[in-house]
Enzyme design. Structure first.
Site, short mmCIF file in Angstrom:
data_model
loop_
_atom_site.label_atom_id
_atom_site.label_comp_id
_atom_site.label_asym_id
_atom_site.label_seq_id
_atom_site.Cartn_x
_atom_site.Cartn_y
_atom_site.Cartn_z
N CYS A 1 0.95 -1.23 0.05
CA CYS A 1 -0.01 -0.08 -0.01
C CYS A 1 0.77 1.23 -0.09
CB CYS A 1 -0.86 -0.05 1.14
SG CYS A 1 -0.33 0.26 2.91
N ARG B 1 -3.53 -0.78 5.21
CA ARG B 1 -3.94 -1.72 4.45
C ARG B 1 -2.89 -2.96 4.34
NH1 ARG B 1 -5.58 1.86 -0.63
NH2 ARG B 1 -3.51 2.51 0.14
N ASP C 1 -8.40 3.42 1.65
CA ASP C 1 -7.29 3.72 2.63
C ASP C 1 -8.11 4.11 3.90
OD1 ASP C 1 -5.24 4.32 4.03
OD2 ASP C 1 -4.00 5.16 2.68
#
Length: 152
Positions: A8, A14, A122
């Site tokens: 990420c 994440r 996100d």
């Protein structure tokens, strides 16, 4: 043994969630994998994961105390069988760095075509770590199914 890296932006929300969720799911199914995570930015290198991610993992009884954020490296590209990104911008960033490859794809590509998700939002921005967990769990489940079937 398959080697998988999740990617990420900052490697604190994440991708670490996906790393630890997949490790836990694989262990419970008796599937041996090597799993790691990294970020495209390096902004949080050496830091622990976001407290929201840690809370989600704690709620799943997954120990994540050994986590340390890092940035993707050329060695990672060579070492891992699959580099799995969380969103379109991560994919673009990794393709710029390494080129297009079957070993590089977006995690939500594992979901059925009728899925409402084309990326993992996100939670750094949305604040919704539960939604992130739900999407990641679905994707990790499908990833394990594909590994067991020999598709990946």
């Amino acid at each position: 043994m398959k080697k998988i890296m999740f990617i990420c932006l900052g490697n604190i929300c994440r991708s670490p969630m996906a790393e630890y969720v997949l490790r836990d799911m694989a262990a419970k199914r008796g599937i041996v994998l090597e799993v790691a995570s990294a970020g495209t930015s390096g902004w949080h290198d050496g830091e622990y994961m976001h407290c929201g991610t840690a809370d989600i993992l704690d709620g799943l009884n997954i120990d994540s105390r050994d986590f340390i954020s890092s940035k993707v490296t050329r060695d990672d590209w060579q070492y891992y069988d699959y580099l799995i990104v969380m969103d379109n911008q991560n994919l673009v960033d990794m393709e710029k760095q390494f080129g297009k490859s079957r070993k590089l794809f977006k995690i939500t590509d594992l979901l059925p075509e009728n899925s409402p998700y084309d990326h993992v939002p996100d939670p750094w921005y949305t604040g919704n770590f539960v939604e992130t967990r739900e999407i990641i769990q679905q994707c990790c489940n499908e990833l394990l199914i594909q590994i067991q079937r020999g598709i990946l």
